[in-house]
Scaffold this motif. Structure first.
Motif, PDB file in Angstrom:
ATOM      1  N   SER A 298      10.643  -8.063  -8.024  1.00 23.22           N
ATOM      2  CA  SER A 298       9.244  -7.605  -8.100  1.00 23.22           C
ATOM      3  C   SER A 298       9.058  -6.298  -7.325  1.00 23.22           C
ATOM      4  O   SER A 298       8.316  -5.405  -7.763  1.00 23.22           O
ATOM      5  CB  SER A 298       8.310  -8.687  -7.555  1.00 23.22           C
ATOM      6  N   LEU A 299       9.748  -6.166  -6.182  1.00 19.59           N
ATOM      7  CA  LEU A 299       9.656  -4.922  -5.410  1.00 19.59           C
ATOM      8  C   LEU A 299      10.313  -3.760  -6.157  1.00 19.59           C
ATOM      9  O   LEU A 299       9.788  -2.642  -6.172  1.00 19.59           O
ATOM     10  CB  LEU A 299      10.308  -5.112  -4.036  1.00 19.59           C
ATOM     11  N   VAL A 300      11.462  -4.040  -6.770  1.00 19.58           N
ATOM     12  CA  VAL A 300      12.151  -2.997  -7.528  1.00 19.58           C
ATOM     13  C   VAL A 300      11.310  -2.566  -8.723  1.00 19.58           C
ATOM     14  O   VAL A 300      11.200  -1.373  -9.034  1.00 19.58           O
ATOM     15  CB  VAL A 300      13.537  -3.497  -7.976  1.00 19.58           C
ATOM     16  N   THR A 301      10.719  -3.531  -9.409  1.00 15.19           N
ATOM     17  CA  THR A 301       9.870  -3.209 -10.564  1.00 15.19           C
ATOM     18  C   THR A 301       8.678  -2.360 -10.140  1.00 15.19           C
ATOM     19  O   THR A 301       8.277  -1.423 -10.839  1.00 15.19           O
ATOM     20  CB  THR A 301       9.380  -4.509 -11.236  1.00 15.19           C
ATOM     21  N   LEU A 302       8.101  -2.700  -8.982  1.00 14.78           N
ATOM     22  CA  LEU A 302       6.965  -1.938  -8.478  1.00 14.78           C
ATOM     23  C   LEU A 302       7.378  -0.519  -8.093  1.00 14.78           C
ATOM     24  O   LEU A 302       6.620   0.448  -8.278  1.00 14.78           O
ATOM     25  CB  LEU A 302       6.366  -2.664  -7.262  1.00 14.78           C
ATOM     26  N   ALA A 303       8.600  -0.376  -7.560  1.00 11.24           N
ATOM     27  CA  ALA A 303       9.082   0.954  -7.165  1.00 11.24           C
ATOM     28  C   ALA A 303       9.375   1.838  -8.370  1.00 11.24           C
ATOM     29  O   ALA A 303       9.375   3.063  -8.271  1.00 11.24           O
ATOM     30  CB  ALA A 303      10.335   0.808  -6.313  1.00 11.24           C
ATOM     31  N   LYS A 304       9.648   1.227  -9.508  1.00  7.29           N
ATOM     32  CA  LYS A 304       9.870   1.918 -10.782  1.00  7.29           C
ATOM     33  C   LYS A 304      11.250   2.559 -10.859  1.00  7.29           C
ATOM     34  O   LYS A 304      11.991   2.341 -11.818  1.00  7.29           O
ATOM     35  CB  LYS A 304       8.792   2.973 -11.010  1.00  7.29           C
ATOM     36  N   TYR A 305      11.642   3.360  -9.868  1.00  3.92           N
ATOM     37  CA  TYR A 305      12.951   4.010  -9.866  1.00  3.92           C
ATOM     38  C   TYR A 305      13.848   3.343  -8.829  1.00  3.92           C
ATOM     39  O   TYR A 305      13.401   3.027  -7.725  1.00  3.92           O
ATOM     40  CB  TYR A 305      12.818   5.495  -9.553  1.00  3.92           C
ATOM     41  N   PHE A 306      15.101   3.156  -9.175  1.00  2.00           N
ATOM     42  CA  PHE A 306      16.029   2.521  -8.245  1.00  2.00           C
ATOM     43  C   PHE A 306      17.446   2.965  -8.574  1.00  2.00           C
ATOM     44  O   PHE A 306      17.725   3.489  -9.664  1.00  2.00           O
ATOM     45  CB  PHE A 306      15.923   0.998  -8.316  1.00  2.00           C
ATOM     46  N   ALA A 307      18.328   2.745  -7.632  1.00  5.43           N
ATOM     47  CA  ALA A 307      19.747   3.048  -7.819  1.00  5.43           C
ATOM     48  C   ALA A 307      20.545   1.776  -7.606  1.00  5.43           C
ATOM     49  O   ALA A 307      20.067   0.822  -6.963  1.00  5.43           O
ATOM     50  CB  ALA A 307      20.190   4.125  -6.818  1.00  5.43           C
ATOM     51  N   VAL A 308      21.734   1.728  -8.172  1.00  2.00           N
ATOM     52  CA  VAL A 308      22.601   0.564  -7.989  1.00  2.00           C
ATOM     53  C   VAL A 308      23.877   0.997  -7.266  1.00  2.00           C
ATOM     54  O   VAL A 308      24.370   2.118  -7.459  1.00  2.00           O
ATOM     55  CB  VAL A 308      22.965  -0.095  -9.337  1.00  2.00           C
ATOM     56  N   ILE A 309      24.369   0.118  -6.417  1.00  2.00           N
ATOM     57  CA  ILE A 309      25.613   0.339  -5.696  1.00  2.00           C
ATOM     58  C   ILE A 309      26.571  -0.785  -6.080  1.00  2.00           C
ATOM     59  O   ILE A 309      26.245  -1.968  -5.912  1.00  2.00           O
ATOM     60  CB  ILE A 309      25.378   0.350  -4.175  1.00  2.00           C
ATOM     61  N   LEU A 310      27.719  -0.421  -6.602  1.00  2.00           N
ATOM     62  CA  LEU A 310      28.700  -1.404  -7.057  1.00  2.00           C
ATOM     63  C   LEU A 310      29.969  -1.275  -6.222  1.00  2.00           C
ATOM     64  O   LEU A 310      30.408  -0.160  -5.906  1.00  2.00           O
ATOM     65  CB  LEU A 310      29.034  -1.195  -8.530  1.00  2.00           C
ATOM     66  N   ASP A 311      30.539  -2.413  -5.879  1.00  2.00           N
ATOM     67  CA  ASP A 311      31.788  -2.393  -5.119  1.00  2.00           C
ATOM     68  C   ASP A 311      32.619  -3.595  -5.536  1.00  2.00           C
ATOM     69  O   ASP A 311      32.094  -4.707  -5.691  1.00  2.00           O
ATOM     70  CB  ASP A 311      31.498  -2.438  -3.620  1.00  2.00           C
ATOM     71  N   CYS A 312      33.908  -3.389  -5.728  1.00  2.00           N
ATOM     72  CA  CYS A 312      34.786  -4.460  -6.200  1.00  2.00           C
ATOM     73  C   CYS A 312      35.797  -4.834  -5.122  1.00  2.00           C
ATOM     74  O   CYS A 312      36.293  -3.976  -4.383  1.00  2.00           O
ATOM     75  CB  CYS A 312      35.542  -4.015  -7.458  1.00  2.00           C
ATOM     76  N   THR A 313      36.114  -6.120  -5.073  1.00  2.00           N
ATOM     77  CA  THR A 313      37.161  -6.615  -4.175  1.00  2.00           C
ATOM     78  C   THR A 313      37.655  -7.948  -4.720  1.00  2.00           C
ATOM     79  O   THR A 313      36.862  -8.731  -5.264  1.00  2.00           O
ATOM     80  CB  THR A 313      36.639  -6.781  -2.728  1.00  2.00           C
ATOM     81  N   PRO A 314      38.937  -8.252  -4.616  1.00  2.00           N
ATOM     82  CA  PRO A 314      39.423  -9.559  -5.103  1.00  2.00           C
ATOM     83  C   PRO A 314      39.116 -10.660  -4.093  1.00  2.00           C
ATOM     84  O   PRO A 314      39.121 -10.437  -2.882  1.00  2.00           O
ATOM     85  CB  PRO A 314      40.933  -9.330  -5.234  1.00  2.00           C
ATOM     86  N   ASP A 315      38.834 -11.873  -4.614  1.00  2.00           N
ATOM     87  CA  ASP A 315      38.622 -13.008  -3.718  1.00  2.00           C
ATOM     88  C   ASP A 315      39.961 -13.666  -3.427  1.00  2.00           C
ATOM     89  O   ASP A 315      41.031 -13.133  -3.758  1.00  2.00           O
ATOM     90  CB  ASP A 315      37.624 -13.997  -4.335  1.00  2.00           C
TER      91      ASP A 315
END
Length: 335
Positions: free
Chosen positions: A267-284
């Protein structure tokens, strides 16, 4: 004291089961007859039926065209009133006309099934002799006793002092008890989750060594909190089977709480309208590649303070760690 508490709890559980069954039976039976027409009522009524009926006054249909019998006689509304020797007119509240039977009944005697007179059981339509039947009937001891029961039960229902009202309060008390128990269990789950503390130990039973932080917190609250103390007594004495302490319910509560947190972030992201995503990979530990999804957005609260927030959303299993492979997984999750 423990014996009394155990008996009370067993009584509560029995009452709860009986009340659920009685409510279903009562609703199904009431649908089979017209509560507004006394002639359709069953021969015997239980306490649930009486409580439902007494929520309304004796039903009288106004301005009704009363049918005539083969002699041309019919019921008249003048019979609802009785003239005393001093000229005062008193309403016969107990007298009720049934449209389907074309007969009159005594409301309290029919309600309590405490009189053998025809007017109390099958109803009477002897319109010719009605002026003599009613005064004589009013003097009958059985009718007078039914009138007293009617008045007494009406007052008790109004003041909520009947056995059914007591059962309802008992049901409400039991519901409030479980709400308070679940509130404490949720607080324990929230604390352990927020501080990234392991829930379970090598043993799941209460009051056993190495039963984990969750069980330990439950036991600790039981020492100082009366709600948890009573709850633990029920669990240890096997008075209840659903105790909400097992690993499955813990995981379910964690998921429910995490869903609420995620919904708030969305809901906060939707209200902000613009957002960025951060992706990071690691094996379990099983060498399965996992990708963490974090959103970054500008948050403006009610006091007009502007902050940049980063919130973790979830872990995603990925097979392809290239930019194109991550892009294939991301849109569906964002939706």
């Amino acid at each position: 004291m423990q014996t009394k508490l155990k008996k009370r709890n067993n009584t509560q559980n029995n009452h709860l089961k009986q009340m659920q069954t009685q409510k279903i039976t009562t609703v199904e039976t009431v649908l089979a007859w017209d509560i507004d027409d006394i002639g359709t009522w069953p021969q015997s009524l239980n306490n649930e039926f009486r409580a439902i009926i007494l929520e309304k006054d004796p039903g009288r249909i106004k301005a009704l065209e009363y049918p005539k019998d083969i002699r041309g006689r019919k019921f008249t509304e003048n019979n609802y009133d009785k003239r005393l020797s001093n000229g005062e007119i008193v309403n016969r509240r107990w007298l009720v006309y049934s449209k389907c039977k074309d007969a009159i009944f005594c409301f309290p005697c029919k309600l309590f099934n405490s009189c053998n007179f025809k007017i109390a059981t099958m109803g009477t339509n002897d319109w010719k002799n009605l002026s003599h039947i009613l005064p004589q009937y009013e003097k009958a001891q059985q009718h007078i006793e039914s009138m007293h029961k009617w008045c007494e039960l009406s007052v008790r229902l109004k003041n909520q002092t009947t056995l059914d009202a007591q059962n309802q309060r008992l049901l409400e008390s039991e519901k409030q008890h479980w709400c308070r128990v679940l509130e404490r269990l949720l607080s324990i789950v929230e604390y352990l989750s927020t501080n990234n503390i392991a829930f379970r130990g090598s043993i799941e039973k209460l009051f056993q060594p190495k039963n984990g932080h969750f069980g330990g917190f439950v036991q600790l609250l039981g020492k100082f909190d009366t709600v948890m103390s009573e709850y633990l007594q029920r669990v240890t004495e096997n008075e209840i089977h659903d105790h909400y302490l097992g690993p499955r319910i813990q995981n379910e509560v964690i998921m429910l709480m995490s869903d609420k947190v995620r919904d708030n972030i969305v809901s906060l992201v939707t209200l902000a309208k613009y957002f960025a995503v951060i992706l990071d990979c690691t094996p379990d530990i099983s060498h399965q590649e996992q990708m963490s999804l974090v959103v970054r957005f500008v948050n403006i609260n009610d006091s007009a303070q502007i902050t940049v927030k980063k919130s973790f959303i979830t872990f995603l299993e990925v097979e392809d760690t290239t930019g194109f492979g991550l892009l294939q997984v991301l849109p569906d999750e964002l939706k």
